[in-house]
Design an enzyme around this catalytic site. Structure first.
Site, PDB file in Angstrom:
ATOM      1  N   CYS A  18       0.839  -1.207   0.000  1.00 46.41           N
ATOM      2  CA  CYS A  18       0.000   0.000   0.000  1.00 46.41           C
ATOM      3  C   CYS A  18       0.870   1.252   0.000  1.00 46.41           C
ATOM      4  CB  CYS A  18      -0.929   0.008   1.207  1.00 46.41           C
ATOM      5  SG  CYS A  18      -0.077   0.175   2.793  1.00 46.41           S
ATOM      6  N   CYS A  21       3.127   1.612   2.940  1.00 40.82           N
ATOM      7  CA  CYS A  21       4.359   0.821   2.835  1.00 40.82           C
ATOM      8  C   CYS A  21       5.429   1.595   2.070  1.00 40.82           C
ATOM      9  CB  CYS A  21       4.072  -0.503   2.128  1.00 40.82           C
ATOM     10  SG  CYS A  21       2.867  -1.557   2.939  1.00 40.82           S
ATOM     11  N   ASP A 446      13.216  22.053 -34.342  1.00 41.92           N
ATOM     12  CA  ASP A 446      14.336  22.418 -35.191  1.00 41.92           C
ATOM     13  C   ASP A 446      13.989  22.037 -36.632  1.00 41.92           C
ATOM     14  OD1 ASP A 446      17.058  23.047 -35.945  1.00 41.92           O
ATOM     15  OD2 ASP A 446      17.380  20.877 -36.016  1.00 41.92           O
ATOM     16  N   ASP A 646      17.655  17.510 -32.848  1.00 45.02           N
ATOM     17  CA  ASP A 646      18.501  16.334 -33.063  1.00 45.02           C
ATOM     18  C   ASP A 646      19.983  16.647 -33.152  1.00 45.02           C
ATOM     19  OD1 ASP A 646      18.684  17.547 -35.563  1.00 45.02           O
ATOM     20  OD2 ASP A 646      18.784  15.622 -36.615  1.00 45.02           O
TER      21      ASP A 646
END
Length: 774
Positions: A18, A21, A446, A646
């Site tokens: 849960c 936890c 770009d 890129d």
């Protein structure tokens, strides 16, 4: 244990069920000296630990194990991705065994303790019958329910109660109450302490509750395994052997782990490619769908790169290994997906904050409700019936309030969303990225290599008066040999195609967004746009400037070439727009997302490309710093900006954007700067990534609503809030008596069923993302 980088460790953690936890495991790990931060994921059952000392050779592993154990959980050191899958399988089998034992015993106890059945007539008041029921119930309580005791009381000991604590306390109350009844039956007449005699035994309730919770946990574990299928499918792509080509030409099979960079390998038709490499002989077609999402095979020839885990087609070839082991593209994809699935989204912090006080608050509500019904309930104060109502209320509130669904709401959706993206060749770096991406309203892109193919070709080589064309091309190509930019590669390819011999440049330097410089035989060569010429103090010839302007109007990119401050000429390069780019821009527009082009190219070139792509807004002549500044300006009105690029010149803008997206064919620096990487050079992946982020966040909101609504609605019901309602109506209607008894108190067995259903429903809702159309 997996080590994702020099200061981050990833561990599987057992026993978490849960949100509480998650909170407790995180708190235990943070308390260990040397830990700077930790992210704990319930759905993947993993903890990602960041250490203070980067590259620490001796991380505090034993301290981490001890801290987690003290909190009532188990941290596994020796667990790879494969071992993690085996661990989940073992956990599923263990849950199934315990659930079957508890279910069988619970059904026996339920039938044996039901007073209306003929075979129980007169037996429920016999001491030996009660002892027999006790004997059946004890293994269920202490073996099938043992995991709840281990973790539950460990949390209670640390004053950090969790779901296990609620289950252990709730079932222990029912079991302990029944044990007291049995003991009293052995020493006193039944009627002396309880009016209903043996019917006050609730061994069946404790057993059925444990069985139902284990059933829910088992179904939940199976669903989570399905949610994590993406990792399993990626792991299955890893070949186990490779065909090593020896120096004498013989071929022998070796484990992939023994392949080193530089080894020559043979790949046969229909086989998976073992490592990343370059084809040195033969030709084939390769199915790269597993990594890029592209279903069409890609033709490969000598000199082309191939990736591990992709599937060779009908041709056989030999290759030279260039990246092996953890450096291969497949290994990096697996690592990124694992890290993203294990990361915590910012929205998860809400669940973590709630869980920190939720369980203690529920405990107080349960005790308060039990005390109230002892005195003011439907039975006389402190009577035997009053104690039964108090016990039923205590158990029902403990069981129904377990915050399992709250802890699973976010991570299950993240796991499925990241896995779905990976199947489409979209790599998402973290859950936080997925959450931010759904708010993107502007995508900045770009031009070169992003909107265009990135494979430009030289169309014109114009020399200055009195010079030779060859001098312009050879000078530019010699310097561009060291450039990463597609335009530079195009110039080099043109010179080699014309069989010119190129010199090796010295003092090479790439000027972001402007061009390159270098020395040939001690003489300085500059190749680039007008900005570079100005920076180098070179005056551009008016005639060449006019030629460059004419090229730009045709959509070509002009590059000036100068030697020792003197103009040599201008080279024109054309780069076609990628197929599908206009459709991708239209898709983004339909999603309410504006596309803006940022380019270092001339305004004339930018206008031509923008028109072809259907982009209304563009900014031309931009240096890398200008792109980053423009992104910042677009952010100033509160818009969330995604930047797609890129190349090296895109890195500053990628770093400035809220969400950075790199194309898979781009440079390493662009990918390292990015939050999302598109393995396929296709802009449709941008819309797919943003659409998936929206679907994932929509699922998370649905899950959180259900988890909160479930607890807010049913905790009061379990606490007995309906008793006054039914009392005013003259009692519980006959059709609802199984749910609420004869006074309006929720049956704790139904509370366990509702709790298990809430967790399974949240996981099942997240699994719907697998069918999302993106």
């Amino acid at each position: 244990m997996a080590r994702s980088n020099s200061d981050t460790l990833i561990f599987p953690v057992s026993g978490m069920t849960c949100a509480a936890c998650v909170h407790h495991v995180g708190a235990a790990i943070r308390a260990v000296p040397g830990v700077s931060d930790v992210s704990v994921n319930l759905a993947t059952a993993r903890a990602t630990v960041n250490l203070d000392t980067i590259g620490a050779a001796d991380p505090p592993l034993n301290d981490l194990v001890r801290a987690v154990a003290d909190a009532g959980y188990r941290l596994d050191l020796d667990s790879s991705a494969d071992a993690g899958s085996d661990h989940r399988s073992r956990e599923e089998r263990d849950l199934r065994r315990r659930m079957l034992v508890a279910m069988a015993g619970g059904i026996v106890l339920l039938l044996a303790g039901f007073p209306a059945l003929p075979w129980t007539d007169g037996l429920l008041t016999r001491w030996w019958y009660a002892v027999a029921l006790w004997v059946v119930a004890t293994p269920i309580q202490l073996w099938a329910g043992w995991p709840f005791y281990v973790a539950g009381f460990a949390g209670l000991r640390r004053l950090q109660p969790n779901m296990h604590t609620l289950i252990a306390l709730g079932t222990s109350v029912a079991y302990g109450y029944s044990v007291v009844v049995v003991l009293l039956m052995l020493i006193a007449p039944v009627g002396a302490f309880l009016p209903h005699g043996g019917h006050a035994l609730h061994f069946d309730m404790a057993a059925i509750i444990i069985a139902l919770i284990l059933l829910g946990r088992w179904l939940e574990a199976r669903a989570l395994s399905r949610a994590s299928d993406a990792i399993g499918r990626l792991l299955d792509l890893r070949p186990q052997t490779a065909h090593l080509v020896e120096q004498d030409g013989t071929i022998r099979d070796v484990p992939v782990a023994e392949v080193a960079v530089g080894h020559a390998l043979a790949v046969r038709p229909g086989e998976q490619i073992p490592v990343d490499g370059e084809i040195i002989g033969g030709a084939t077609d390769v199915n790269e769908a597993a990594l890029t999402g592209e279903s069409m095979p890609v033709e490969k020839f000598a000199g082309d790169a191939v990736m591990s885990g992709t599937l060779n087609g009908t041709g056989g070839f030999t290759m030279r290994a260039t990246r092996v082991g953890e450096d291969t593209a497949l290994a990096q994809v697996i690592r990124l997906v694992e890290e993203a699935q294990g990361s915590a989204a910012p929205v998860q912090r809400l669940a973590d904050r709630v869980s920190a006080w939720f369980v203690p608050a529920v405990g107080l509500i349960a005790v308060a409700a039990a005390i109230i019904w002892l005195f003011v309930g439907p039975a006389p104060a402190l009577s035997g019936e009053a104690w039964q109502y108090a016990m039923l209320t205590l158990v029902a509130v403990f069981i129904i309030a377990c915050p399992c669904a709250l802890g699973l709401a976010t991570p299950t959706a993240i796991i499925v969303g990241v896995g779905k993206a990976a199947e489409r060749g979209i790599l998402i770096r973290s859950a936080a990225v997925l959450e931010t991406a759904h708010r993107v309203r502007v995508v900045a892109v770009d031009k070169t290599g992003t909107l265009t193919t990135g494979r430009p070709t030289v169309t014109d080589v114009i020399n200055a008066e009195g010079l030779q064309r060859a001098e312009v091309l050879v000078s530019a190509a010699s310097v561009e040999q060291l450039s990463e930019h597609p335009i530079g590669r195009a110039v080099v390819e043109r010179a080699l195609d014309e069989s010119w011999t190129l010199a090796v440049p010295a003092d090479f330097k790439a000027h972001r967004g402007a061009g390159v410089t270098g020395r040939l035989g001690g003489r300085k060569v500059a190749v680039g746009n007008a900005y570079l010429m100005v920076d180098e103090g070179i005056e551009v010839d008016q005639g060449l400037s006019a030629v460059a302007g004419g090229m730009a109007k045709q959509g070509k990119t002009p590059m000036f070439v100068a030697l020792d401050g003197r103009m040599l000429g201008v080279i024109g390069v054309a780069d076609g727009v990628k197929p599908g780019t206009r459709e991708a821009v239209n898709t983004l527009r339909g999603m309410g997302i504006r596309t803006v082009m940022l380019t270092g190219d001339r305004p004339e070139v930018a206008a031509a490309v923008a028109s072809e792509c259907g982009i209304d807004e563009y900014h031309a002549g931009m240096l890398p710093a200008d792109k980053a500044e423009t992104v910042g300006l677009m952010q100033s009105d509160g818009s969330v900006i995604a930047m797609v690029g890129d190349g090296i010149n895109d890195a500053p803008a990628l770093a400035r954007a809220d969400v950075s997206i790199a194309m898979g064919g781009g440079t390493d620096i662009a990918r390292e700067s990015s939050d999302i990487t598109l393995m396929r050079d296709d802009l449709t992946g941008i819309a797919a990534a943003l659409d998936l982020s929206r679907a994932t966040m929509r699922t998370i909101r649905q899950n959180l609503f259900w988890a909160f609504f479930y607890n807010i609605l049913l905790i009061p019901v379990a606490a007995g809030a309906l008793y006054p309602v039914f009392a005013s109506l003259g009692g519980v209607p006959g059709g609802l008596s199984f749910l609420f008894g004869d006074a309006g108190f929720l049956n704790p067995i139904l509370a366990a069923l509702a709790m298990a259903f809430s967790s399974v429903s949240v996981v099942s809702n997240s699994l719907r993302l697998r069918r999302a159309s993106i």
